[in-house]
Motif scaffolding. Structure first.
Motif, short mmCIF file in Angstrom:
data_model
loop_
_atom_site.label_atom_id
_atom_site.label_comp_id
_atom_site.label_asym_id
_atom_site.label_seq_id
_atom_site.Cartn_x
_atom_site.Cartn_y
_atom_site.Cartn_z
N LEU A 73 0.83 -1.21 0.00
CA LEU A 73 0.00 0.00 0.00
C LEU A 73 0.87 1.26 0.00
O LEU A 73 0.62 2.19 -0.78
CB LEU A 73 -0.92 -0.02 1.22
N VAL A 74 1.88 1.29 0.85
CA VAL A 74 2.77 2.46 0.91
C VAL A 74 3.46 2.66 -0.44
O VAL A 74 3.49 3.79 -0.98
CB VAL A 74 3.82 2.28 2.02
N LEU A 75 4.02 1.59 -0.99
CA LEU A 75 4.77 1.72 -2.26
C LEU A 75 3.85 2.05 -3.42
O LEU A 75 4.24 2.78 -4.35
CB LEU A 75 5.53 0.42 -2.53
N THR A 76 2.61 1.57 -3.39
CA THR A 76 1.65 1.90 -4.45
C THR A 76 1.32 3.39 -4.41
O THR A 76 1.29 4.07 -5.45
CB THR A 76 0.36 1.08 -4.28
N LEU A 77 1.06 3.91 -3.21
CA LEU A 77 0.73 5.33 -3.07
C LEU A 77 1.90 6.22 -3.47
O LEU A 77 1.70 7.27 -4.10
CB LEU A 77 0.31 5.61 -1.63
N ILE A 78 3.11 5.82 -3.11
CA ILE A 78 4.29 6.60 -3.50
C ILE A 78 4.47 6.58 -5.01
O ILE A 78 4.82 7.59 -5.63
CB ILE A 78 5.53 6.07 -2.78
N LYS A 79 4.24 5.42 -5.61
CA LYS A 79 4.36 5.32 -7.08
C LYS A 79 3.34 6.23 -7.76
O LYS A 79 3.67 6.93 -8.73
CB LYS A 79 4.14 3.87 -7.51
N GLY A 278 2.50 7.92 2.26
CA GLY A 278 2.48 7.46 0.88
C GLY A 278 2.04 8.53 -0.10
O GLY A 278 2.50 8.56 -1.25
N ILE A 279 1.17 9.42 0.34
CA ILE A 279 0.72 10.52 -0.51
C ILE A 279 1.65 11.71 -0.30
O ILE A 279 1.66 12.33 0.77
CB ILE A 279 -0.74 10.90 -0.19
N ILE A 280 2.43 12.02 -1.30
CA ILE A 280 3.40 13.11 -1.20
C ILE A 280 3.39 13.91 -2.51
O ILE A 280 2.86 13.46 -3.52
CB ILE A 280 4.83 12.58 -0.95
N HIS A 281 3.97 15.08 -2.43
CA HIS A 281 4.24 15.85 -3.65
C HIS A 281 5.72 15.64 -3.96
O HIS A 281 6.59 16.09 -3.21
CB HIS A 281 3.94 17.33 -3.45
N PRO A 282 6.02 14.97 -5.06
CA PRO A 282 7.42 14.58 -5.33
C PRO A 282 8.39 15.74 -5.44
O PRO A 282 9.59 15.56 -5.26
CB PRO A 282 7.32 13.80 -6.65
N ARG A 283 7.90 16.93 -5.74
CA ARG A 283 8.79 18.09 -5.88
C ARG A 283 9.16 18.70 -4.53
O ARG A 283 10.20 19.35 -4.42
CB ARG A 283 8.14 19.15 -6.76
N TYR A 284 8.29 18.53 -3.54
CA TYR A 284 8.49 19.23 -2.28
C TYR A 284 8.70 18.30 -1.08
O TYR A 284 9.19 18.75 -0.03
CB TYR A 284 7.29 20.15 -1.98
N HIS A 285 8.32 17.04 -1.22
CA HIS A 285 8.39 16.11 -0.08
C HIS A 285 9.40 15.01 -0.36
O HIS A 285 9.56 14.57 -1.50
CB HIS A 285 7.02 15.47 0.18
N ARG A 286 10.07 14.59 0.68
CA ARG A 286 11.01 13.48 0.56
C ARG A 286 10.26 12.16 0.63
O ARG A 286 9.21 12.05 1.27
CB ARG A 286 12.06 13.54 1.66
N ASN A 287 10.83 11.15 0.00
CA ASN A 287 10.22 9.81 0.00
C ASN A 287 10.70 9.04 1.24
O ASN A 287 11.84 8.59 1.30
CB ASN A 287 10.62 9.07 -1.29
N TRP A 288 9.79 8.90 2.22
CA TRP A 288 10.11 8.16 3.44
C TRP A 288 9.44 6.78 3.43
O TRP A 288 9.23 6.18 4.49
CB TRP A 288 9.63 8.93 4.67
N GLY A 289 9.12 6.27 2.26
CA GLY A 289 8.33 5.03 2.15
C GLY A 289 8.96 3.83 2.83
O GLY A 289 8.35 3.19 3.69
N TYR A 290 10.19 3.52 2.45
CA TYR A 290 10.83 2.32 3.00
C TYR A 290 11.11 2.47 4.50
O TYR A 290 10.95 1.52 5.27
CB TYR A 290 12.13 2.03 2.25
N LEU A 291 11.49 3.68 4.91
CA LEU A 291 11.71 3.91 6.34
C LEU A 291 10.40 3.78 7.11
O LEU A 291 10.38 3.25 8.23
CB LEU A 291 12.31 5.30 6.55
N THR A 292 9.31 4.24 6.52
CA THR A 292 7.99 4.12 7.16
C THR A 292 7.61 2.66 7.35
O THR A 292 7.12 2.26 8.42
CB THR A 292 6.92 4.84 6.31
N ILE A 293 7.84 1.86 6.33
CA ILE A 293 7.51 0.43 6.40
C ILE A 293 8.30 -0.24 7.53
O ILE A 293 7.74 -0.97 8.35
CB ILE A 293 7.79 -0.26 5.06
N LEU A 294 9.61 0.01 7.56
CA LEU A 294 10.46 -0.61 8.58
C LEU A 294 10.13 -0.10 9.98
O LEU A 294 10.01 -0.89 10.92
CB LEU A 294 11.93 -0.34 8.26
N ALA A 295 9.96 1.22 10.12
CA ALA A 295 9.72 1.80 11.44
C ALA A 295 8.36 1.38 11.99
O ALA A 295 8.26 0.94 13.15
CB ALA A 295 9.81 3.32 11.36
N ALA A 296 7.31 1.51 11.20
CA ALA A 296 5.97 1.17 11.68
C ALA A 296 5.85 -0.31 12.02
O ALA A 296 5.30 -0.68 13.07
CB ALA A 296 4.92 1.55 10.62
#
Length: 338
Positions: A73-79, A278-296
């Motif tokens: 779900l996280v990776l789909t939303l980031i994609k 997972g919902i980010i603006h790619p120009r202004y937000h950093r991608n924390w997807g993998y860290l989110t998966i591991l941390a959560a």
């Protein structure tokens, strides 16, 4: 919205199965190696190995499906965010809350499946596995084959020259469990016996030697019986009601119940966290997807394992707090911005 739902489902399914299939294959290979390791002690046919795999499959699915769902779900939303698909959704009036609502049925179905696996199938398959191992252990003595070294009957090492059905020919048994003496039995023929549920060997026409204290004792015998003195604990089956009612007096069973229910709720507990990061603006937000998966995943599983030892109430409070934290993060990171 139907086309949007179909597009979301297609995107999520592609990501989910791209993670699910490799993990299941790797887990299955590891499991088959463990099952094959058991054949060093007891003999199992290919069908019995598949049966053991089937017994372990609910456990594999239970522990992998929640994490795979969250990661997919996280990776789909980031994609979708990186491809500006989410911006298109918002432009057409599809709010983040509506996107979350689309996944409610999937989360509900997955939670129900996990509860079924953990509270019904896993206790049953766990008991069936114990029953199978107990049965094979009781009958492992019958698996002694001819012309093979390293086979054991109780404390005795056994070697057979030939075996025809239950008739054994030219038998040699060696026992060195006592450091001060060694025992050697030789018999021309023999067979397996079962007397009152106790398994044994009947040896005929042989010699017995005992070596120790600088002397060798020898006797000839016509018939000698040797019994397997290892204790086998009988397996007692419990139905599901009795199995979980035991949690009232058994702290380990209570802990298992708390952990199983908490893990089953993991997709619900992490739904809003997935959207928050997972919902980010790619120009202004950093991608924390993998860290989110591991941390959560690490925080949730680690805390549940620790808290479940104390009480079920504390476990329930933690899950509630985790869900509330996810909703708050979703509100401030996504809902207010998009």
């Amino acid at each position: 919205m139907p086309k949007t739902s179909a597009y979301l489902l297609k995107s999520f399914s592609a990501m989910f199965f791209s993670i699910f299939l490799p993990i299941i294959v790797i887990g299955s290979l590891i499991l088959f190696v463990r099952i094959a390791k058991m054949t060093e002690v007891v003999q199992m046919s290919a069908s019995e190995m598949l049966l053991m795999y089937g017994y372990a499959l609910p456990t594999i699915l239970f522990y992998t499906l929640p994490v795979i769902f969250f990661a997919a779900l996280v990776l789909t939303l980031i994609k979708l965010s990186n491809e500006f698909e989410n911006i298109v959704f918002f432009s057409f009036g599809i709010s983040p809350r509506k996107l979350v609502a689309f996944f409610y049925p999937l989360v509900s179905l997955l939670t129900a499946l996990l509860l079924l696996l953990s509270l019904a199938l896993m206790p049953l398959t766990k008991q069936l596995t114990k029953s199978f191992i107990s049965y094979k252990s009781m009958h492992a003595v019958l698996n002694i084959e001819a012309s093979e070294f390293g086979q054991k009957f109780g404390d005795w090492f056994v070697f057979l020259e030939s075996k025809e059905a239950d008739k054994l020919r030219n038998i040699v048994l060696y026992n060195a469990t006592d450091s001060e003496k060694e025992q050697l039995l030789i018999a021309k023929e023999g067979g397996f016996i079962n007397e009152g549920g106790v398994l044994g060997l009947m040896l005929k026409n042989g010699q017995a030697f005992q070596v120790g204290n600088d002397r060798v004792d020898e006797i000839d015998y016509g018939i000698m019986k040797i019994y397997d003195t290892h204790e086998y604990n009988p397996f007692t089956y419990e139905n599901l009601k009795a199995y979980w009612l035991k949690a009232k007096t058994d702290r380990k069973r209570l802990k298992d119940l708390a952990i199983f229910v908490a893990i089953s709720l993991f997709p619900l507990a992490t739904l809003y966290i997935a959207f928050a990061f997972g919902i980010i603006h790619p120009r202004y937000h950093r991608n924390w997807g993998y860290l989110t998966i591991l941390a959560a995943t690490g925080i949730y599983y680690g805390a549940i394992s620790a808290i479940a030892k104390s009480s079920i109430l504390a476990t329930g409070l933690f899950v509630t707090l985790f869900v509330a934290t996810g909703i708050a993060l979703f509100h401030f990171r996504v809902q207010k911005r998009f």
